[in-house]
Design a protein around this motif. Structure first.
Motif, short mmCIF file in Angstrom:
data_model
loop_
_atom_site.label_atom_id
_atom_site.label_comp_id
_atom_site.label_asym_id
_atom_site.label_seq_id
_atom_site.Cartn_x
_atom_site.Cartn_y
_atom_site.Cartn_z
N GLN A 14 -6.39 7.95 -1.60
CA GLN A 14 -6.36 7.46 -3.24
C GLN A 14 -4.96 8.13 -3.76
O GLN A 14 -4.70 8.05 -4.85
CB GLN A 14 -7.44 7.92 -3.80
CG GLN A 14 -8.60 7.39 -3.30
CD GLN A 14 -9.82 7.87 -4.02
OE1 GLN A 14 -10.16 9.10 -4.04
NE2 GLN A 14 -10.82 6.91 -4.19
N SER A 15 -4.28 9.01 -3.08
CA SER A 15 -2.97 9.87 -3.50
C SER A 15 -1.80 8.73 -3.35
O SER A 15 -0.67 9.10 -3.79
CB SER A 15 -2.85 11.13 -2.61
OG SER A 15 -3.65 12.08 -3.04
N TYR A 16 -2.17 7.82 -2.41
CA TYR A 16 -1.13 6.73 -2.12
C TYR A 16 -1.56 5.55 -2.60
O TYR A 16 -2.25 4.62 -1.73
CB TYR A 16 -0.74 6.85 -0.60
CG TYR A 16 0.04 7.92 -0.40
CD1 TYR A 16 1.28 8.19 -0.39
CD2 TYR A 16 -0.71 9.14 0.52
CE1 TYR A 16 2.01 9.67 -0.09
CE2 TYR A 16 -0.15 10.29 0.59
CZ TYR A 16 1.05 10.50 0.49
OH TYR A 16 1.52 11.70 0.92
N PRO A 17 -1.60 5.16 -3.96
CA PRO A 17 -2.53 3.84 -4.32
C PRO A 17 -1.76 2.78 -3.65
O PRO A 17 -2.49 1.72 -3.72
CB PRO A 17 -2.08 4.00 -5.94
CG PRO A 17 -1.06 4.92 -6.00
CD PRO A 17 -1.03 5.99 -5.03
N GLU A 18 -0.47 2.87 -3.35
CA GLU A 18 0.05 1.50 -2.64
C GLU A 18 -0.59 1.08 -1.42
O GLU A 18 -0.70 -0.07 -0.84
CB GLU A 18 1.63 1.56 -2.40
CG GLU A 18 2.08 2.58 -1.41
CD GLU A 18 2.14 4.07 -1.96
OE1 GLU A 18 2.65 5.09 -1.10
OE2 GLU A 18 1.47 4.29 -2.91
N LEU A 19 -1.23 1.99 -0.79
CA LEU A 19 -2.01 1.77 0.39
C LEU A 19 -3.56 0.86 0.11
O LEU A 19 -4.18 0.43 0.94
CB LEU A 19 -2.51 2.98 1.26
CG LEU A 19 -1.04 3.64 1.65
CD1 LEU A 19 -1.38 4.98 2.53
CD2 LEU A 19 -0.10 2.76 2.67
N HIS A 406 -1.05 2.99 6.61
CA HIS A 406 0.26 2.99 6.31
C HIS A 406 1.03 2.48 7.36
O HIS A 406 1.98 1.50 7.26
CB HIS A 406 0.80 4.42 6.27
CG HIS A 406 2.14 4.65 6.09
ND1 HIS A 406 2.78 4.73 6.98
CD2 HIS A 406 2.84 4.62 5.16
CE1 HIS A 406 4.31 4.88 6.81
NE2 HIS A 406 4.34 4.86 5.37
N LEU A 407 0.60 2.41 8.86
CA LEU A 407 1.08 1.92 9.76
C LEU A 407 1.04 0.36 9.46
O LEU A 407 2.12 -0.60 9.82
CB LEU A 407 0.76 2.24 11.11
CG LEU A 407 1.13 1.37 12.48
CD1 LEU A 407 2.49 1.49 12.64
CD2 LEU A 407 0.27 1.97 13.75
N HIS A 408 -0.06 -0.09 9.60
CA HIS A 408 -0.26 -1.77 9.32
C HIS A 408 0.31 -2.21 8.14
O HIS A 408 0.94 -3.38 8.46
CB HIS A 408 -1.71 -1.86 9.64
CG HIS A 408 -2.50 -2.06 10.66
ND1 HIS A 408 -2.48 -2.77 11.46
CD2 HIS A 408 -2.96 -0.68 11.51
CE1 HIS A 408 -3.04 -2.44 13.07
NE2 HIS A 408 -3.24 -1.01 12.55
N LYS A 409 0.24 -1.66 7.16
CA LYS A 409 0.87 -2.07 5.84
C LYS A 409 2.48 -2.19 5.99
O LYS A 409 3.37 -3.08 5.69
CB LYS A 409 0.52 -1.20 4.63
CG LYS A 409 1.27 -1.70 3.41
CD LYS A 409 1.01 -1.05 2.29
CE LYS A 409 1.66 -1.50 0.72
NZ LYS A 409 3.14 -1.48 0.67
N THR A 410 3.14 -1.17 6.92
CA THR A 410 4.61 -1.04 6.90
C THR A 410 4.94 -2.25 7.73
O THR A 410 5.93 -3.02 7.65
CB THR A 410 5.04 0.39 7.54
OG1 THR A 410 4.77 1.57 6.82
CG2 THR A 410 6.52 0.22 7.76
N ALA A 411 4.37 -2.44 8.72
CA ALA A 411 4.60 -3.46 9.91
C ALA A 411 4.57 -4.90 9.10
O ALA A 411 5.30 -5.83 9.24
CB ALA A 411 3.43 -3.54 11.07
N ARG A 412 3.46 -5.08 8.43
CA ARG A 412 3.30 -6.18 7.60
C ARG A 412 4.47 -6.59 6.45
O ARG A 412 5.00 -7.45 6.56
CB ARG A 412 1.98 -6.34 6.86
CG ARG A 412 0.71 -6.49 7.79
CD ARG A 412 -0.49 -6.90 7.14
NE ARG A 412 -0.79 -6.11 6.09
CZ ARG A 412 -1.74 -5.02 6.40
NH1 ARG A 412 -2.16 -5.06 7.48
NH2 ARG A 412 -2.14 -4.20 5.54
N ASP A 413 4.68 -5.32 6.01
CA ASP A 413 5.85 -5.34 4.79
C ASP A 413 7.20 -5.72 5.70
O ASP A 413 8.16 -6.44 4.87
CB ASP A 413 5.94 -4.06 4.17
CG ASP A 413 4.97 -3.91 3.21
OD1 ASP A 413 4.08 -4.83 2.82
OD2 ASP A 413 4.86 -2.55 2.74
#
Length: 433
Positions: A14-19, A406-413
């Motif tokens: 929750q400290s990284y709301p973009e995730l 974070h990994l899966h979001k980064t790869a999709r981005d």
């Protein structure tokens, strides 16, 4: 962004709301089209580690790397020139396209030392700097200008002794790409740790699934319980496990954890063989006497935890460096070859042993690591098979699995951004390397 200790209210995630905190769609780990998009968007356009400079000790030293993750058939040569510069070239002769450097089997990697590269087919020769220097029966060709037919270069840079390549001529420099996490561990004595144990295996899963396994400890008390004594396994399973620190410097990340102190505070939790050789999964207990381990770089143990044991740095897309408190490190690499298959490589690096006991301590650490890795890998093909059925398409992740998000979001981005900026029909027409 750094958050330590864990926020009193809320959570790491929750400290990284973009995730977000919603279930995660794992279609990116079985869809063939998404895999093809990752090749174009990620593996052809990011910095990829391909080895250490210790493999190139003198002028003329070389090794090859097969990189189907970039494109089917991609092969490169890494070589140290007479000027001491490390260069990379596509492993292709400019005459008829034969693979230039190989031994008995053209699909296998090789290494050695030479004064020049000579094609096995028609004996065209190239210098260590990639220049075409000799054409057999040159007079039979028409107005050939050898200066125009050197080996095709690949961008190559070295950071802290690690050799990286990038197939995108427009990408930024390596130091800029590695960012604060890379800067934070510069000066670690990587070059002193030249005793290497290596493992390589084909794994029947998407490359990100194995990365997932090594970026959370939620599974450790259950999957690895057999590595402890029965009493200690029960204790760990009852209390669980939580890392000390998570940090994201997108696209990269780090997880820091306790454990690995030398020697362990509780000797009852390790096996008799570990106590005898003063070694185990966390490496040899006796820290080597070398410069650089007493005053570690500022990026190591970012939480400044007194019981710190290991930092796992993930340099996107597929390179991990694990720095262990007892004074050694290991690397993981995950090279996709299909949507549901990848090559896993690991190298363990120690200061060269001074006697037989130190050697045995390193060997015990190496074989213990292999057992742990096999336990992790053993779950992956079952996971790959099941998610491929598409019976369930979204999966819950807990707070300790924030690095997976974070990994899966980064790869999709990366894939989404590539599609926005490259509105071509490469896949429909047949993408090229």
């Amino acid at each position: 962004m750094a958050h330590f200790p864990k926020p009193a209210a809320g959570s790491w995630t929750q400290s990284y709301p973009e995730l977000g905190t919603a279930p995660v769609d794992y279609a990116d780990s079985y869809d063939p089209q998404h895999y093809a998009d990752e090749q174009e968007a990620i593996f052809k356009r990011t910095w990829l580690n391909v080895g250490r400079i210790e493999r190139l000790p003198k002028a003329g030293s070389y090794f090859t790397r097969e990189l189907p993750s970039v494109c089917k058939g991609t092969s490169i040569i890494l070589v140290k020139g007479k000027d001491g510069v490390v260069r990379a070239f596509h492993n292709i002769c400019r005459h008829r396209g034969n693979k230039l450097v190989w031994n008995d089997f053209p699909n296998e990697e090789t290494e050695g030392t030479c004064r020049q590269f000579t094609c096995k087919y028609h004996a065209w020769r190239y210098s260590l700097e990639g220049d075409l220097t000799f054409i057999q029966q040159e007079g039979e060709f028409f107005d050939v200008d050898k200066s125009q037919y050197g080996l095709v270069p690949v961008r190559c840079e070295v950071w802290e002794g690690f050799i990286f390549v990038n197939f995108d001529d427009n990408a930024g420099p390596l130091n800029e790409y590695l960012g604060p996490l890379g800067k934070g561990i510069e000066g670690y004595p990587f070059g002193e740790m030249t005793e290497v144990y290596s493992y390589k295996s084909e794994i029947g899963s998407n490359w990100k699934l194995f990365l997932d396994a090594f970026t959370e400890f939620y599974h450790a008390p259950i999957l690895h319980g057999g590595q402890y004594t029965k009493e200690e396994a029960a204790k760990i399973q009852a209390t669980g496990f939580e890392a000390l620190h998570y940090q994201f410097e997108t696209p990269h990340s780090v997880i820091s954890s306790w454990g690995g102190q030398s020697p362990p505070a509780d000797l009852d939790m390790v096996k008799p063989m570990d106590r005898t050789l003063r070694s185990g999964l966390f490496g040899p207990w006796d820290k080597p006497d070398i410069e650089g381990l007493d005053a570690l770089p500022p990026g190591v143990n970012p939480a400044r935890a007194p019981k710190w044991g290991v930092d796992s740095f993930v340099f996107f897309p597929n390179f991990m460096i694990l720095l262990w408190e007892p004074g050694w490190y290991l690397t993981y690499q995950y090279w996709p070859i299909a949507a549901d298959k990848h090559i896993f490589e690991s190298n363990l690096y120690f200061v060269p042993p001074k006697n037989a006991r130190e050697r045995l301590a390193q060997e015990l650490a190496a074989v213990t690591f292999k057992e742990y890795a096999l336990q992790d890998a053993n779950t992956l093909e079952a996971t790959q098979t099941m998610i491929g059925t598409k019976v369930v398409d979204n999966f819950l992740l807990c707070d300790q699995e924030v690095m997976l998000r974070h990994l899966h979001k980064t790869a999709r981005d990366y894939v989404s951004e590539y599609k926005k900026t490259h509105k071509t029909k490469e896949h429909a027409n047949g993408a090229t390397c």
